[in-house]
Every structure is written in structure tokens, then in C-alpha cells.
Design an enzyme around this catalytic site. Structure first.
Site, PDB file in Angstrom:
ATOM      1  N   ASP A  43      42.716 -23.825 -14.905  1.00  0.00           N
ATOM      2  CA  ASP A  43      42.391 -22.335 -14.238  1.00  0.00           C
ATOM      3  C   ASP A  43      40.809 -22.431 -14.165  1.00  0.00           C
ATOM      4  O   ASP A  43      39.976 -22.298 -14.875  1.00  0.00           O
ATOM      5  CB  ASP A  43      42.595 -21.207 -15.088  1.00  0.00           C
ATOM      6  CG  ASP A  43      42.672 -20.070 -14.316  1.00  0.00           C
ATOM      7  OD1 ASP A  43      41.925 -19.728 -13.380  1.00  0.00           O
ATOM      8  OD2 ASP A  43      43.454 -19.051 -14.493  1.00  0.00           O
ATOM      9  N   LYS A  66      39.676 -12.821  -7.277  1.00  0.00           N
ATOM     10  CA  LYS A  66      38.395 -12.842  -7.893  1.00  0.00           C
ATOM     11  C   LYS A  66      37.337 -13.211  -7.010  1.00  0.00           C
ATOM     12  O   LYS A  66      37.011 -12.543  -6.023  1.00  0.00           O
ATOM     13  CB  LYS A  66      38.347 -13.527  -9.171  1.00  0.00           C
ATOM     14  CG  LYS A  66      39.849 -13.279  -9.988  1.00  0.00           C
ATOM     15  CD  LYS A  66      39.896 -11.850 -10.519  1.00  0.00           C
ATOM     16  CE  LYS A  66      41.414 -11.395 -11.217  1.00  0.00           C
ATOM     17  NZ  LYS A  66      41.850 -12.466 -11.913  1.00  0.00           N
ATOM     18  N   TYR A  94      43.640 -16.628 -19.700  1.00  0.00           N
ATOM     19  CA  TYR A  94      43.700 -15.512 -18.891  1.00  0.00           C
ATOM     20  C   TYR A  94      44.969 -14.875 -19.718  1.00  0.00           C
ATOM     21  O   TYR A  94      45.997 -15.415 -19.855  1.00  0.00           O
ATOM     22  CB  TYR A  94      44.017 -15.475 -17.471  1.00  0.00           C
ATOM     23  CG  TYR A  94      44.572 -14.328 -16.904  1.00  0.00           C
ATOM     24  CD1 TYR A  94      43.682 -13.610 -16.708  1.00  0.00           C
ATOM     25  CD2 TYR A  94      45.682 -14.437 -16.284  1.00  0.00           C
ATOM     26  CE1 TYR A  94      43.917 -12.279 -16.169  1.00  0.00           C
ATOM     27  CE2 TYR A  94      46.184 -13.001 -15.599  1.00  0.00           C
ATOM     28  CZ  TYR A  94      45.245 -12.187 -15.548  1.00  0.00           C
ATOM     29  OH  TYR A  94      45.661 -11.142 -14.883  1.00  0.00           O
TER      30      TYR A  94
HETATM   31  C1  LIG Z   1      43.108 -12.914 -12.535  1.00  0.00           C
HETATM   32  C2  LIG Z   1      43.287 -13.919 -13.305  1.00  0.00           C
HETATM   33  C3  LIG Z   1      44.750 -14.625 -13.131  1.00  0.00           C
HETATM   34  C4  LIG Z   1      45.617 -13.839 -12.299  1.00  0.00           C
HETATM   35  O1  LIG Z   1      45.589 -13.897 -10.920  1.00  0.00           O
HETATM   36  P1  LIG Z   1      46.061 -12.655 -10.039  1.00  0.00           P
HETATM   37  O2  LIG Z   1      45.627 -12.677  -8.756  1.00  0.00           O
HETATM   38  O3  LIG Z   1      45.857 -11.242 -10.834  1.00  0.00           O
HETATM   39  O4  LIG Z   1      47.609 -12.822 -10.300  1.00  0.00           O
HETATM   40  C5  LIG Z   1      44.626 -16.048 -13.689  1.00  0.00           C
HETATM   41  N1  LIG Z   1      43.550 -16.478 -14.258  1.00  0.00           N
HETATM   42  C6  LIG Z   1      42.394 -15.952 -14.419  1.00  0.00           C
HETATM   43  C7  LIG Z   1      41.357 -16.765 -15.030  1.00  0.00           C
HETATM   44  C8  LIG Z   1      42.042 -14.478 -13.795  1.00  0.00           C
HETATM   45  O5  LIG Z   1      41.013 -14.134 -14.110  1.00  0.00           O
END
Ligand SMILES: *Cc1c(COP(=O)(O)O)cnc(C)c1O
Length: 394
Positions: free
Chosen positions: A186, A211, A121
């Protein structure tokens, strides 16, 4: 690992974190907005405060909202059930969660070196690349982790499926290479519906709850699932840095979990259909979707239970024309919402990574990233098809 509630994934998604509701005599989880809690026995209150400060999961009183919130704690228990971990610790955003893990694994241990598997990310990549937290980072391919380790390596970071290339990484193989160094995975793209990284040896499983977990594009939050001994330091950091999730966010994320399996399964069905059709389209050069690349079969099925609802492709024409000609698909960053979103990583989410580094980790400059939502698949296809035709043929 958690003691675990019985039942399949859908049952656990609906019932997780609701164990205290019967005693409270309510059906929907209450949203506790208190910033402070009466402590008539100040000694008892003080003991609770000390326990929270030591990273406890429960104590006699929340005392103060930065120390603990019952609404957020229900979401944490539910998410830990889905990831199969002892604990989960929620944060104000996914990036606040990433920051807390880096602080816990690197800064409080005197091991400021991070090994990060690209692509990641863009925000995580930029946080590590700038060294703003006082860390230094070696960016590597998945098979280069062992060679990049140093005595002061505190953390290995990876993302699978990776953002935005949809590359798959074998978690157990990286964990093997990492040895004693904890591995952060992640899991935002896969969600606990399709992948449980802790079962493959990940020490920290991170989600941007913004998300899929929230799933409706209306809540910002992050969460880390992990063993109890790793959760304590994360709670300590959350208390003192103040990176807490608002109780309304905790409520919405908890509510989102109930429909998470159904949403992911439905969006995945459409994504699989669209990936196949895009691969045949004359206006598309190359489609990235788990299962399409050589070597994916080693991970898909064994580690990742389905290909998911994220895909990426290189249009034959100008990617910005494709985006501009779409009517139903929303041009926007973020992902995992009920509606289908498209964005150009090189221009937006991964702008700060830089073109050369993106090219080096296999992200072409024209790549477009699609997050498939819950619309009728034929309506999505009609929209994509007409935009691709215009972009390819002018
Ligand atoms: C959006 C995202 C993040 C960061 O998350 P936020 O809630 O925007 O701080 C981290 N990892 C991935 C894969 C993401 O899509």
C-alpha cells in the site's frame, strides 16, 4: 515494466495518459459518461465484449461502461507511468482495490491464507481480520514474514510508511522472504513521488486515490499498479463484481496527478519543519516521522525518496483536548488533501483493530495522526502550539 514515456517525474505527471488527446483535437481529457456504446456490427461488439471479459486492456468498443471507460483508462495509463509498471487498474475506492487484489491472489488461486505486516490501514486490517472474503490472516512484524508462510499463502500485505505509526518497512527484504508469494504494498502515504514499490519487487502497488492522488478531498477511488499478467485478472474481477471507478472520479484523479509532485514536495517541506518543532515542544512526548526512528536510514533514501507529509505524535495532554482546541487544522479522517487534517487513530481510523492489537504493533493509545497540507507553515505551527499548550497545562 512499462515502455515508459521520457522525462522526469514532473513532466510525466503532467503529460501521462494524454497521448490520444491530439488525435481527438482536445486539450482537457473528455469525461465520457456513456453507460452504453452503439455496436452496429453486433459480431464486432460481441468480440470486444469477450476480450474485455478475458481481461484485455483494449478492444474495438467499450460496449458497456462496466467493461471499460476511456476517461478512467487515461488515469490508469498515467498512474502506471508514475509507478513504472505495465498497467494500472482503477477501482471505486481504495478498499475495492484491496478486495480485488485479495480475490485475485487468494480466492481464484485456492490460497486463502494472507500474511499481513502490522500496522496497516484500519480498513484493510479489519477486512483481513474478519475473514469476510473467506481468507485467514496471520499478522506479523516485518522480519516474521518467512516464518508465517504456509503452502496455502496467497498474498503478503504491507504498508510503508505504515498507517498510523509511520514505521518504515524494507520492501525488498519482505519480497525476499515471500519467495513466490506476491507482495502487495500500500503506497498511499508515500505516493509514486516518493516511492515506487514495484522497483523493489512488489507485485501489486496499491493507492487509495482518495488521498494524495485526488489531493483535494473531493473524489473517492482506488488503483492497483502491476505487471500486465496481474492486471488482466483484476480487470476481470472489476467487470464482474462491478467495483468500477466513476468516469468523473477518473477525470479528477487524472487531473490530480499533474500537481501531485508539487503538492507532495510542498507539504513535505512543512511536515519536516513541523516534525522538528513538535519534537522540541513541551506538550509533546514523542514524534513519529520517517527519519526520526533508529533504522529508518536503511530505507529512507534507498527506497523512500523523502519523509513525506504524514506525521504522528503523542501529546503530553489529552489528545481529544488537543483536537478540540485546534482552529485551523481540520479534525477529520482521511489525508493527502490541500488542507491539514488531524485524527485520533485509536478512536477513528484504527478503532476496529482494537487496543491490544494496536499496542502490540507499536501504536500508542494517545497517538494523533497529522496529514500536513499546503497552508503557510507558520499558521499551522501557531495553531498546533496553542492547542498543545492548552492540553498540556489545562
Ligand atoms: C484510506 C486508505 C485506504 C482505503 O481507501 P478508500 O479510498 O477509503 O477505500 C487504504 N489504505 C490506506 C493507507 C488509506 O489511507
Amino acid at each position: 515494466m512499462s515502455g515508459g514515456m521520457p522525462g522526469g517525474l514532473r513532466t510525466r505527471a503532467v503529460h501521462g495518459g494524454r497521448q490520444d488527446l491530439g488525435r481527438l483535437g482536445v486539450h482537457a481529457p473528455p469525461i465520457d459518461l456513456s453507460t452504453t456504446y452503439p455496436v452496429p456490427d453486433q459480431d464486432l461488439g460481441g468480440r470486444a465484449l469477450g476480450e474485455w471479459a478475458d481481461g484485455a486492456e483494449s478492444a474495438a468498443s467499450p460496449v458497456y461502461a462496466r467493461l471499460h471507460n476511456p476517461t478512467v483508462a487515461r488515469f490508469e495509463r498515467a498512474l502506471a507511468e508514475l509507478e513504472g509498471t505495465d498497467s494500472a487498474v482503477a477501482f471505486a475506492s481504495g478498499m475495492a482495490a484491496v478486495t480485488a487484489v485479495v480475490q485475485a491472489a487468494c480466492l481464484t488461486t485456492g490460497r486463502p491464507h494472507v500474511v499481513a505486516v502490522r500496522p496497516l490501514y484500519g480498513g484493510t486490517d479489519h477486512l483481513l481480520g474478519t475473514g469476510l472474503l473467506g481468507t485467514t490472516t496471520s499478522y506479523v512484524a516485518p522480519d516474521e514474514v518467512a516464518a508465517a508462510l504456509r503452502p496455502d499463502t496467497g498474498l503478503v500485505v504491507l504498508e510503508t510508511p505504515a498507517n498510523p505509526s509511520l514505521d518504515l518497512v524494507d520492501i525488498a527484504a519482505v519480497v525476499d522472504q515471500a519467495g513466490d508469494v506476491p507482495v502487495l504494498v500500500d503506497n498511499t502515504f508515500a505516493t509514486p513521488v516518493l516511492q515506487n514499490p514495484a522497483a523493489h519487487g512488489a507485485a501489486y502497488v496499491l493507492h487509495s486515490g482518495t488521498k494524495y492522488l485526488g489531493g483535494h478531498g473531493d473524489v473517492l477511488g482506488g488503483v492497483v499498479a502491476c505487471a500486465a499478467d496481474r492486471a488482466g485478472p483484476l480487470r476481470q474481477l472489476r467487470i464482474l463484481t462491478g467495483a468500477v471507478l466513476h468516469p468523473l472520479g477518473g477525470y479528477l484523479l487524472h487531473r490530480g496527478l499533474a500537481t501531485l509532485p508539487l503538492r507532495v514536495e510542498a507539504a513535505q517541506r512543512s511536515a519536516t519543519e513541523l516534525a522538528g518543532r513538535l519534537a522540541e515542544h513541551s506538550g509533546v512526548r514523542h514524534v513519529r516521522y520517517p527519519g526520526l526512528a533508529a533504522g529508518d536510514e536503511a530505507v529512507l533514501g534507498r527506497q523512500l525518496r523523502g519523509p513525506g507529509a504524514m506525521l504522528a505524535f503523542e501529546p503530553a495532554g489529552d489528545p481529544h483536548v488537543v483536537v478540540a482546541k485546534l482552529g485551523l487544522v481540520t479534525p477529520a479522517v482521511s489525508l493527502g488533501s490541500v488542507d491539514t487534517l488531524i485524527e485520533h487513530p485509536a478512536a477513528l481510523t484504527h478503532r476496529l483493530v482494537g487496543d491490544a492489537d494496536l499496542a502490540a504493533c507499536g501504536v500508542p493509545p494517545r497517538l494523533l495522526r497529522l496529514s500536513i497540507g499546503l497552508e503557510d507553515v507558520e499558521d499551522l505551527w501557531d495553531d498546533l502550539d496553542q492547542a498543545l499548550r492548552v492540553a498540556a497545562h489545562g
